[in-house]
Design a protein around this motif. Sequence first.
Motif, PDB file in Angstrom:
ATOM      1  N   ARG A   3       0.678  -1.452   0.027  1.00 55.94           N
ATOM      2  CA  ARG A   3       0.096   0.052   0.028  1.00 55.94           C
ATOM      3  C   ARG A   3       0.745   1.330  -0.010  1.00 55.94           C
ATOM      4  O   ARG A   3       0.458   2.337  -0.549  1.00 55.94           O
ATOM      5  N   PHE A   4       2.175   1.229   0.602  1.00 56.84           N
ATOM      6  CA  PHE A   4       3.048   2.019   0.777  1.00 56.84           C
ATOM      7  C   PHE A   4       4.358   2.133  -0.158  1.00 56.84           C
ATOM      8  O   PHE A   4       4.861   3.346  -0.406  1.00 56.84           O
ATOM      9  N   LEU A   5       4.700   1.139  -0.406  1.00 61.55           N
ATOM     10  CA  LEU A   5       5.900   0.843  -1.120  1.00 61.55           C
ATOM     11  C   LEU A   5       5.724  -0.060  -2.626  1.00 61.55           C
ATOM     12  O   LEU A   5       4.616  -0.696  -2.686  1.00 61.55           O
ATOM     13  N   PRO A   6       6.655   0.227  -3.394  1.00 69.42           N
ATOM     14  CA  PRO A   6       6.489  -0.568  -4.597  1.00 69.42           C
ATOM     15  C   PRO A   6       6.739  -2.265  -4.338  1.00 69.42           C
ATOM     16  O   PRO A   6       7.585  -2.578  -3.528  1.00 69.42           O
ATOM     17  N   SER A   7       6.112  -2.958  -5.221  1.00 65.60           N
ATOM     18  CA  SER A   7       6.200  -4.475  -5.119  1.00 65.60           C
ATOM     19  C   SER A   7       7.594  -4.904  -5.219  1.00 65.60           C
ATOM     20  O   SER A   7       8.284  -4.602  -6.092  1.00 65.60           O
ATOM     21  N   ALA A   8       8.196  -5.694  -4.329  1.00 62.62           N
ATOM     22  CA  ALA A   8       9.479  -6.417  -4.346  1.00 62.62           C
ATOM     23  C   ALA A   8       9.492  -7.591  -3.331  1.00 62.62           C
ATOM     24  O   ALA A   8       8.593  -7.679  -2.396  1.00 62.62           O
ATOM     25  N   PRO A   9      10.359  -8.267  -3.447  1.00 62.76           N
ATOM     26  CA  PRO A   9      10.430  -9.259  -2.623  1.00 62.76           C
ATOM     27  C   PRO A   9      10.830  -9.024  -1.042  1.00 62.76           C
ATOM     28  O   PRO A   9      11.246  -7.798  -0.754  1.00 62.76           O
ATOM     29  N   LEU A  10       9.889  -9.659   0.062  1.00 68.37           N
ATOM     30  CA  LEU A  10      10.299  -9.202   1.193  1.00 68.37           C
ATOM     31  C   LEU A  10      11.603  -8.935   1.686  1.00 68.37           C
ATOM     32  O   LEU A  10      11.852  -7.930   2.336  1.00 68.37           O
ATOM     33  N   ALA A  11      12.441  -9.706   1.142  1.00 71.24           N
ATOM     34  CA  ALA A  11      14.031  -9.557   1.712  1.00 71.24           C
ATOM     35  C   ALA A  11      14.607  -8.326   1.174  1.00 71.24           C
ATOM     36  O   ALA A  11      15.487  -7.819   1.940  1.00 71.24           O
ATOM     37  N   GLU A  12      13.786  -7.572   0.316  1.00 72.09           N
ATOM     38  CA  GLU A  12      14.317  -6.245  -0.117  1.00 72.09           C
ATOM     39  C   GLU A  12      13.798  -5.187   0.510  1.00 72.09           C
ATOM     40  O   GLU A  12      13.955  -3.997   0.523  1.00 72.09           O
ATOM     41  N   LEU A  13      12.531  -5.527   1.313  1.00 70.20           N
ATOM     42  CA  LEU A  13      11.731  -4.557   1.913  1.00 70.20           C
ATOM     43  C   LEU A  13      11.846  -4.393   3.327  1.00 70.20           C
ATOM     44  O   LEU A  13      11.914  -3.228   4.133  1.00 70.20           O
ATOM     45  N   VAL A  14      12.140  -5.630   3.970  1.00 76.03           N
ATOM     46  CA  VAL A  14      11.829  -5.721   5.641  1.00 76.03           C
ATOM     47  C   VAL A  14      13.336  -5.455   5.915  1.00 76.03           C
ATOM     48  O   VAL A  14      14.303  -5.764   5.309  1.00 76.03           O
ATOM     49  N   GLY A  15      13.473  -4.858   7.179  1.00 70.86           N
ATOM     50  CA  GLY A  15      14.728  -4.474   7.662  1.00 70.86           C
ATOM     51  C   GLY A  15      15.390  -3.056   7.213  1.00 70.86           C
ATOM     52  O   GLY A  15      16.353  -2.773   7.589  1.00 70.86           O
ATOM     53  N   LYS A  16      14.640  -2.609   6.856  1.00 72.72           N
ATOM     54  CA  LYS A  16      14.917  -1.207   5.984  1.00 72.72           C
ATOM     55  C   LYS A  16      13.774  -0.037   6.549  1.00 72.72           C
ATOM     56  O   LYS A  16      12.697  -0.378   6.874  1.00 72.72           O
ATOM     57  N   ARG A  17      14.287   1.073   6.737  1.00 71.84           N
ATOM     58  CA  ARG A  17      13.380   2.252   7.060  1.00 71.84           C
ATOM     59  C   ARG A  17      13.152   2.965   5.667  1.00 71.84           C
ATOM     60  O   ARG A  17      14.212   3.547   5.131  1.00 71.84           O
ATOM     61  N   HIS A  18      12.009   3.296   5.195  1.00 75.26           N
ATOM     62  CA  HIS A  18      11.779   3.694   4.003  1.00 75.26           C
ATOM     63  C   HIS A  18      11.134   5.257   4.143  1.00 75.26           C
ATOM     64  O   HIS A  18      10.183   5.414   4.932  1.00 75.26           O
ATOM     65  N   ARG A  19      11.585   6.215   3.530  1.00 75.66           N
ATOM     66  CA  ARG A  19      10.923   7.478   3.405  1.00 75.66           C
ATOM     67  C   ARG A  19       9.762   7.633   2.146  1.00 75.66           C
ATOM     68  O   ARG A  19      10.182   7.281   1.222  1.00 75.66           O
ATOM     69  N   VAL A  20       8.773   7.908   2.740  1.00 69.21           N
ATOM     70  CA  VAL A  20       7.708   7.968   1.827  1.00 69.21           C
ATOM     71  C   VAL A  20       6.818   9.303   1.926  1.00 69.21           C
ATOM     72  O   VAL A  20       6.757   9.865   3.148  1.00 69.21           O
ATOM     73  N   VAL A  21       5.936   9.600   0.864  1.00 73.63           N
ATOM     74  CA  VAL A  21       4.976  10.710   0.950  1.00 73.63           C
ATOM     75  C   VAL A  21       3.561   9.949   0.715  1.00 73.63           C
ATOM     76  O   VAL A  21       3.398   9.496  -0.306  1.00 73.63           O
ATOM     77  N   PHE A  56      -0.636  10.334   0.818  1.00 73.80           N
ATOM     78  CA  PHE A  56      -1.569  11.529   0.882  1.00 73.80           C
ATOM     79  C   PHE A  56      -1.122  12.565   0.991  1.00 73.80           C
ATOM     80  O   PHE A  56      -1.564  13.661   1.915  1.00 73.80           O
ATOM     81  N   GLY A  57       0.160  13.050   0.931  1.00 80.56           N
ATOM     82  CA  GLY A  57       0.678  14.499   0.768  1.00 80.56           C
ATOM     83  C   GLY A  57       1.413  14.403   2.297  1.00 80.56           C
ATOM     84  O   GLY A  57       1.958  15.609   2.481  1.00 80.56           O
ATOM     85  N   HIS A  58       1.765  13.606   3.039  1.00 82.83           N
ATOM     86  CA  HIS A  58       2.333  13.552   4.377  1.00 82.83           C
ATOM     87  C   HIS A  58       3.673  12.775   4.117  1.00 82.83           C
ATOM     88  O   HIS A  58       3.646  11.506   3.824  1.00 82.83           O
ATOM     89  N   ALA A  59       4.562  13.299   4.303  1.00 91.01           N
ATOM     90  CA  ALA A  59       6.019  12.607   4.587  1.00 91.01           C
ATOM     91  C   ALA A  59       6.240  11.950   5.943  1.00 91.01           C
ATOM     92  O   ALA A  59       5.622  12.368   7.038  1.00 91.01           O
ATOM     93  N   CYS A  60       6.668  10.699   5.763  1.00 91.42           N
ATOM     94  CA  CYS A  60       6.552   9.823   6.945  1.00 91.42           C
ATOM     95  C   CYS A  60       7.585   8.683   6.714  1.00 91.42           C
ATOM     96  O   CYS A  60       7.850   8.411   5.429  1.00 91.42           O
ATOM     97  N   ALA A  61       7.903   7.950   7.793  1.00 89.38           N
ATOM     98  CA  ALA A  61       8.697   6.722   7.524  1.00 89.38           C
ATOM     99  C   ALA A  61       7.745   5.545   7.416  1.00 89.38           C
ATOM    100  O   ALA A  61       6.744   5.388   8.214  1.00 89.38           O
ATOM    101  N   VAL A  62       8.346   4.634   6.820  1.00 91.17           N
ATOM    102  CA  VAL A  62       7.551   3.263   6.711  1.00 91.17           C
ATOM    103  C   VAL A  62       8.433   2.273   7.022  1.00 91.17           C
ATOM    104  O   VAL A  62       9.693   2.251   6.557  1.00 91.17           O
ATOM    105  N   ILE A  63       8.244   1.377   8.159  1.00 87.73           N
ATOM    106  CA  ILE A  63       9.036  -0.037   8.610  1.00 87.73           C
ATOM    107  C   ILE A  63       8.173  -1.069   8.282  1.00 87.73           C
ATOM    108  O   ILE A  63       7.238  -1.255   8.969  1.00 87.73           O
ATOM    109  N   PRO A  64       8.478  -2.116   7.265  1.00 80.84           N
ATOM    110  CA  PRO A  64       7.734  -2.890   6.900  1.00 80.84           C
ATOM    111  C   PRO A  64       7.982  -4.219   7.977  1.00 80.84           C
ATOM    112  O   PRO A  64       9.209  -4.311   8.385  1.00 80.84           O
ATOM    113  N   LEU A  65       7.005  -4.883   8.270  1.00 82.36           N
ATOM    114  CA  LEU A  65       7.093  -6.145   9.295  1.00 82.36           C
ATOM    115  C   LEU A  65       6.629  -7.285   8.492  1.00 82.36           C
ATOM    116  O   LEU A  65       5.619  -7.161   7.766  1.00 82.36           O
ATOM    117  N   PRO A  66       6.856  -8.573   8.346  1.00 80.91           N
ATOM    118  CA  PRO A  66       6.106  -9.702   7.749  1.00 80.91           C
ATOM    119  C   PRO A  66       4.794  -9.958   8.450  1.00 80.91           C
ATOM    120  O   PRO A  66       4.690  -9.388   9.442  1.00 80.91           O
TER     121      PRO A  66
END
Length: 203
Positions: free
Chosen positions: A135-153, A155-165
């Motif tokens: 919903r917040f990040l482009p589709s990718a294998p979980l191993a490329e997404l989990v364990g990282k802090r992502h900066r996103v915007v 609905f116009g709000h800048a925030c951090a996304v930290i994915p969990l499995p």
Amino acid sequence: RGISRLEQHLAEVRKCRRCPKMLGPVVTPRPVMTKVYLVGQAPGPHEGALGRPFAWTAGKTLFRWLEGIGADEEVVRSRAFISAVCRCFPGKTPAGGDRVPGPAEIEACAGWMRLEFELLSPELIIAVGRVAIERFLPSAPLAELVGKRHRVVVFGHACAVIPLPHPSGASTWFKREPGKSLLAQALRLVEQHPAWRRLRAGD
């Protein structure tokens, strides 16, 4: 004023009947004014009767993870906003598993999430499971997404996304490598985030 607007918003969410394949009741969290936005995929088959998100087996696992970084279930429920990509149980597949919400159902629920971002301006999104992560990040294998802090915007709000499995009992991803180490790294990143530190402290 903010809390009354949030209570009014959640009352409107509970009236929603937009998606004919979704099974009610709509599941909503406590109205919490917070900068931590915890978001899952959708309620499971038990959450509707119990009246709260993450109320069954996956929730027990999730809250055990979060307790390990300083906030037990009651603290999380009372100090984080617990959302979902879809707010109703999607039902079962013919094979017996939980159905994944479709794009139209996800879009139908997006307006509720947009309003929550306007009311809360969250600083930290904890996205639990693939549907929530995507919903917040482009589709990718979980191993490329989990364990990282992502900066996103969002609905116009800048925030951090930290994915969990997804903490489902059916998943083995987080029980073996690299998932085990990446989950631990993701939880450390949540623990270090200022919004989580304030949640733990009750600020």
